[in-house]
Design an enzyme around this catalytic site. Structure first.
Site, short mmCIF file in Angstrom:
data_model
loop_
_atom_site.label_atom_id
_atom_site.label_comp_id
_atom_site.label_asym_id
_atom_site.label_seq_id
_atom_site.Cartn_x
_atom_site.Cartn_y
_atom_site.Cartn_z
N ASP A 63 0.81 -1.22 0.00
CA ASP A 63 0.00 0.00 0.00
C ASP A 63 0.84 1.26 0.00
OD1 ASP A 63 -2.15 -1.90 2.01
OD2 ASP A 63 -2.51 -1.27 -0.03
N GLY A 64 1.97 1.20 0.71
CA GLY A 64 2.79 2.42 0.74
C GLY A 64 3.31 2.78 -0.63
N GLU A 132 -5.72 9.59 3.93
CA GLU A 132 -6.11 10.58 4.94
C GLU A 132 -5.06 11.67 5.12
OE1 GLU A 132 -4.99 7.34 6.46
OE2 GLU A 132 -3.16 8.52 6.27
N ASP A 161 -5.23 13.24 20.87
CA ASP A 161 -3.84 13.09 20.39
C ASP A 161 -3.74 13.58 18.95
OD1 ASP A 161 -2.75 9.99 22.01
OD2 ASP A 161 -3.80 11.76 22.75
N TYR A 174 -5.82 3.71 8.60
CA TYR A 174 -5.64 4.26 9.96
C TYR A 174 -7.00 4.53 10.61
CZ TYR A 174 -2.51 6.66 13.33
OH TYR A 174 -1.76 7.01 14.43
N MET A 176 -9.71 3.03 10.31
CA MET A 176 -10.30 1.77 10.83
C MET A 176 -9.68 1.44 12.19
SD MET A 176 -10.11 -2.06 9.20
CE MET A 176 -8.34 -2.24 9.49
N ALA A 196 -7.79 8.95 20.12
CA ALA A 196 -7.82 8.98 21.60
C ALA A 196 -8.40 10.31 22.12
CB ALA A 196 -6.43 8.74 22.16
N GLN A 230 3.09 9.72 3.71
CA GLN A 230 4.12 9.97 2.71
C GLN A 230 4.75 11.34 2.81
OE1 GLN A 230 4.98 7.20 1.02
NE2 GLN A 230 3.24 6.20 1.99
N1 LIG Z 1 -2.48 2.18 13.35
C1 LIG Z 1 -2.68 2.10 12.04
O1 LIG Z 1 -3.50 1.36 11.49
C2 LIG Z 1 -1.84 2.98 11.14
C3 LIG Z 1 -0.80 3.75 11.66
C4 LIG Z 1 -0.07 4.54 10.76
C5 LIG Z 1 -0.38 4.57 9.40
N2 LIG Z 1 -1.42 3.80 8.97
C6 LIG Z 1 -1.80 3.83 7.55
O2 LIG Z 1 -0.67 3.56 6.73
C7 LIG Z 1 -0.79 4.37 5.56
C8 LIG Z 1 0.55 4.47 4.93
O3 LIG Z 1 0.82 3.14 4.45
P1 LIG Z 1 2.32 2.63 4.46
O4 LIG Z 1 2.30 1.25 3.91
O5 LIG Z 1 3.20 3.68 3.84
O6 LIG Z 1 2.61 2.65 6.01
P2 LIG Z 1 2.99 1.38 6.90
O7 LIG Z 1 4.08 0.64 6.25
O8 LIG Z 1 3.13 1.89 8.29
O9 LIG Z 1 1.70 0.48 6.78
C9 LIG Z 1 0.49 0.78 7.39
C10 LIG Z 1 -0.43 -0.38 7.14
O10 LIG Z 1 -1.66 0.17 6.66
C11 LIG Z 1 -2.07 -0.56 5.53
N3 LIG Z 1 -2.85 0.31 4.64
C12 LIG Z 1 -2.43 1.44 4.04
N4 LIG Z 1 -3.44 1.96 3.30
C13 LIG Z 1 -4.51 1.13 3.44
C14 LIG Z 1 -5.86 1.15 2.96
N5 LIG Z 1 -6.31 2.12 2.18
N6 LIG Z 1 -6.70 0.15 3.34
C15 LIG Z 1 -6.25 -0.85 4.15
N7 LIG Z 1 -4.99 -0.91 4.67
C16 LIG Z 1 -4.13 0.08 4.30
C17 LIG Z 1 -0.79 -1.02 4.88
O11 LIG Z 1 -1.02 -2.19 4.13
C18 LIG Z 1 0.10 -1.31 6.06
O12 LIG Z 1 -0.03 -2.65 6.46
C19 LIG Z 1 -1.37 5.69 6.08
O13 LIG Z 1 -2.07 6.38 5.05
C20 LIG Z 1 -2.31 5.22 7.17
O14 LIG Z 1 -3.63 5.08 6.68
C21 LIG Z 1 -2.14 3.00 9.78
N1 LIG Z 2 9.91 3.57 -6.21
C1 LIG Z 2 10.05 3.93 -4.91
N2 LIG Z 2 10.90 4.92 -4.56
C2 LIG Z 2 11.07 5.23 -3.26
N3 LIG Z 2 10.42 4.65 -2.22
C3 LIG Z 2 9.53 3.67 -2.52
C4 LIG Z 2 9.32 3.26 -3.87
N4 LIG Z 2 8.40 2.26 -3.84
C5 LIG Z 2 8.06 2.05 -2.55
N5 LIG Z 2 8.72 2.91 -1.75
C6 LIG Z 2 8.58 2.98 -0.27
O1 LIG Z 2 8.92 1.69 0.22
C7 LIG Z 2 8.00 1.30 1.19
C8 LIG Z 2 7.46 -0.03 0.73
O2 LIG Z 2 6.44 -0.38 1.63
P1 LIG Z 2 5.03 -0.93 1.09
O3 LIG Z 2 3.98 -0.23 1.87
O4 LIG Z 2 4.96 -0.87 -0.37
O5 LIG Z 2 5.11 -2.43 1.51
P2 LIG Z 2 4.61 -3.04 2.88
O6 LIG Z 2 4.60 -2.01 3.94
O7 LIG Z 2 5.40 -4.29 3.06
O8 LIG Z 2 3.15 -3.49 2.47
P3 LIG Z 2 1.74 -2.93 3.00
O9 LIG Z 2 1.89 -1.42 3.01
O10 LIG Z 2 0.77 -3.41 1.99
O11 LIG Z 2 1.56 -3.51 4.37
C9 LIG Z 2 6.87 2.33 1.23
O12 LIG Z 2 6.99 3.02 2.47
C10 LIG Z 2 7.14 3.23 0.07
O13 LIG Z 2 6.96 4.62 0.44
#
Ligand SMILES: NC(=O)c1ccc[n+]([C@@H]2O[C@H](COP(=O)([O-])OP(=O)(O)OC[C@H]3O[C@@H](n4cnc5c(N)ncnc54)[C@H](O)[C@@H]3O)[C@@H](O)[C@H]2O)c1
Ligand SMILES: Nc1ncnc2c1ncn2[C@@H]1O[C@H](COP(=O)(O)OP(=O)(O)OP(=O)(O)O)[C@@H](O)[C@H]1O
Length: 270
Positions: A63-64, A132, A161, A174, A176, A196, A230
């Site tokens: 997702d990131g 968000e 918070d 987040y 959720m 919170a 991001q």
């Molecule tokens: N406590 C929490 O649930 C929490 C805390 C921080 C950030 N987040 C979410 O992480 C997002 C950033 O993702 P990341 O991967 O760069 O951070 P991250 O690596 O910290 O992953 C956060 C988790 O949220 C999941 N996620 C992200 N977007 C989602 C969506 N639209 N629906 C369901 N799950 C989703 C990702 O798969 C990952 O497992 C933020 O936009 C925020 O929504 C969640």
């Molecule tokens: N092409 C890119 N250049 C720089 N950074 C990147 C690039 N692709 C991914 N990233 C960063 O690398 C990280 C990869 O995490 P990503 O969320 O894709 O995988 P994950 O956290 O294992 O899976 P999920 O988010 O589904 O739980 C992300 O934080 C993203 O911002």
């Protein structure tokens, strides 16, 4: 079709898969380019996120990676995520489904629009969020005081918070975890979820995108705005956050996977 490939750059096997996918798509007659960070890790030249244009962006990651790509594109191009992440809620295809998908969609595909929110602080646009905008305290264990104004009318004041301004797409992220509802992505609304909150009766609000929504920070304490995890911005004291529906929705390739089935499959067993 003109296709841009983006890979997460922190996993070598994702990069290897992306390189082989590029060759496969060229074999199908497509014009393939790589995002520059991905290209650099493959010893090739690429294009910046900001320059991405064409018919399709394929993101190999979680997702990131999808959030980063949507956030960085200047012009929204339809995105197809191939899940190489921990959850990959926004990445519809598994790697072993990609071949069949591209074979069946050589000339095009249907596209789903997903609303984003445009966030401005004190009149200055800071960016659009697919998941968000998060306003959060800088100092752990210190609270912020928020005022929520809908069409200029005070709707709620509370200390917490932080406060999430989520889209329906972000309602499974987040928002959720913070106790918000799952919102059908075919609904267009602003989902407000406090983090919170220090009061018995603070509840999440789902507000129509036709409303004027403003959020005031009423404390002198330092805070940050984080967009989709991001990008982060320092907020001045007593800042006012204006929330509008973005005029550039995110575009996702329609893969036919039902949203509520995905919620059940991907989120019940986290
Ligand atoms: N406590 C929490 O649930 C929490 C805390 C921080 C950030 N987040 C979410 O992480 C997002 C950033 O993702 P990341 O991967 O760069 O951070 P991250 O690596 O910290 O992953 C956060 C988790 O949220 C999941 N996620 C992200 N977007 C989602 C969506 N639209 N629906 C369901 N799950 C989703 C990702 O798969 C990952 O497992 C933020 O936009 C925020 O929504 C969640
Ligand atoms: N092409 C890119 N250049 C720089 N950074 C990147 C690039 N692709 C991914 N990233 C960063 O690398 C990280 C990869 O995490 P990503 O969320 O894709 O995988 P994950 O956290 O294992 O899976 P999920 O988010 O589904 O739980 C992300 O934080 C993203 O911002």
């Amino acid at each position: 079709m003109k296709i841009v490939l983006v890979s997460r750059i922190d996993e070598a096997d994702a990069l290897r898969y992306t390189a082989s996918l590029a060759r496969e798509l060229e074999g199908l007659g497509h014009d393939v380019a790589l995002e520059e960070g991905t290209a650099a890790h493959l010893g090739e030249e690429g294009i910046s996120f900001e320059e991405i244009d064409g018919d399709l962006v394929v993101v190999v990651g979680g997702d990131g990676s999808v959030l980063l790509t949507v956030h960085q594109m200047k012009k929204q191009v339809p995105v197809l995520g191939i899940n190489w992440g921990e959850v990959g809620f926004l990445a519809d295809l598994e790697p072993d489904e990609a071949g069949a998908f591209f074979a069946a969609h050589r000339d095009g595909f249907d596209v789903e629009r997903r609303m984003r929110v445009s966030l401005s602080v004190n009149g200055m646009p800071l960016g659009d969020a697919l998941n968000e905008g998060l306003v959060v305290t800088d100092r752990p264990a210190k609270m912020l005081r928020f005022g929520v104004y809908v069409d200029g009318t005070p709707a709620e004041r509370f200390r917490a918070d932080g406060l999430l301004v989520s889209t329906p797409t972000g309602s499974t992220a987040y928002a959720m975890s913070a106790g918000g509802p799952i919102v059908d992505p075919q609904i267009e609304g602003f989902l407000l979820v406090p983090l919170a909150p220090y009061m018995l009766s603070s509840r999440p609000h789902l507000i129509s995108t036709r409303r004027n929504l403003e959020i005031t920070l009423e404390t002198e304490k330092p805070a940050h705005l984080v967009i989709d995890g991001q990008s982060t911005f320092e907020l001045e004291k007593e800042a006012t956050l204006t929330v509008k529906k973005s005029d550039q929705p995110a575009l996702f390739v329609h893969t036919g996977k039902p949203f509520f089935e995905k919620v059940n499959r991907k989120l019940r067993n986290l």
